[in-house]
Scaffold this motif. Structure first.
Motif, short mmCIF file in Angstrom:
data_model
loop_
_atom_site.label_atom_id
_atom_site.label_comp_id
_atom_site.label_asym_id
_atom_site.label_seq_id
_atom_site.Cartn_x
_atom_site.Cartn_y
_atom_site.Cartn_z
N SER A 137 -5.99 5.07 0.98
CA SER A 137 -4.95 4.11 0.64
C SER A 137 -5.10 3.66 -0.80
O SER A 137 -6.19 3.72 -1.37
N CYS A 162 -3.74 0.37 -3.20
CA CYS A 162 -3.01 -0.88 -3.31
C CYS A 162 -2.06 -0.74 -4.50
O CYS A 162 -2.49 -0.45 -5.62
N TYR A 212 0.80 -1.23 0.00
CA TYR A 212 0.00 0.00 0.00
C TYR A 212 0.83 1.27 0.00
O TYR A 212 1.96 1.30 0.50
#
Length: 184
Positions: free
Chosen positions: A160, A162, A31
């Motif tokens: 966030s 990925c 992340y």
């Protein structure tokens, strides 16, 4: 600007005992986090406990990832809680470093240096010397821990992204090489 530290605690040479370190390495590889007003650093804290005080006291918020002991629950049970409101079943006796980390946080509180602390813990299955890797129960807990962390950070205003699909097991063989490194 405020700051948050995500720290993994554990001994990677003792099987499930290393989940905190493995988990932080996993999150760091998987992340990127964003917040307009809060910095987020990640740290492999190993078993340094009291040796971490000069680092920990520089942060406004602390997220500790570690094993926790809770009598009568199955291995792999995940807990996510504010340190000041720890569930009564958590007894902090799962390993030597766990007691040291508890003592470290209590000492920091006594002198007014402990950051606002959140704990993401998992009950371990195997704590055996010279066993590198995680048991299936703890591997199965990783997605639950991940969701608990993402939820906690989201509540703090973090977003966030990925950036990679990562298998935590692929990081374990090199965990001992990372040491107490800080990632920004």
């Amino acid at each position: 600007m405020t700051s948050t530290l995500l720290i993994g605690i554990g001994n990677v040479l003792y099987a499930d005992e290393g989940i905190g370190v493995h988990f932080v390495n996993y999150i760091q590889e998987k992340y990127q986090f964003y917040h307009p007003n809060i910095t987020l650093d990640l740290l492999d804290g190993g078993t340094l406990a009291q040796g971490l005080i000069p680092i920990l006291c520089r942060y406004d918020n602390l997220i500790v990832v570690d094993t926790v002991n809770s009598p009568g629950v199955q291995p792999g049970e995940v807990y996510s809680f504010n340190f000041d409101q720890a569930p009564p079943e958590i007894d902090w006796q799962g390993s030597a470093h766990e007691v040291e980390m508890l003592q470290t946080l209590i000492m920091m509180e006594m002198v007014g240096d402990r950051p606002n602390t959140h704990v993401i813990g998992v009950t371990p299955t195997v704590i055996e010397p010279m066993t590198l890797g995680l048991t299936p129960q703890i591997q199965a807990a990783v997605p639950v821990m991940e969701q608990a962390l993402l939820k906690h950070l989201s509540l703090q205003g973090f977003s966030s992204k990925c950036i990679a699909e990562v298998d935590i097991n692929s990081l374990i063989p090199d965990s001992y090489k990372r040491g107490a490194n800080m990632y920004a």
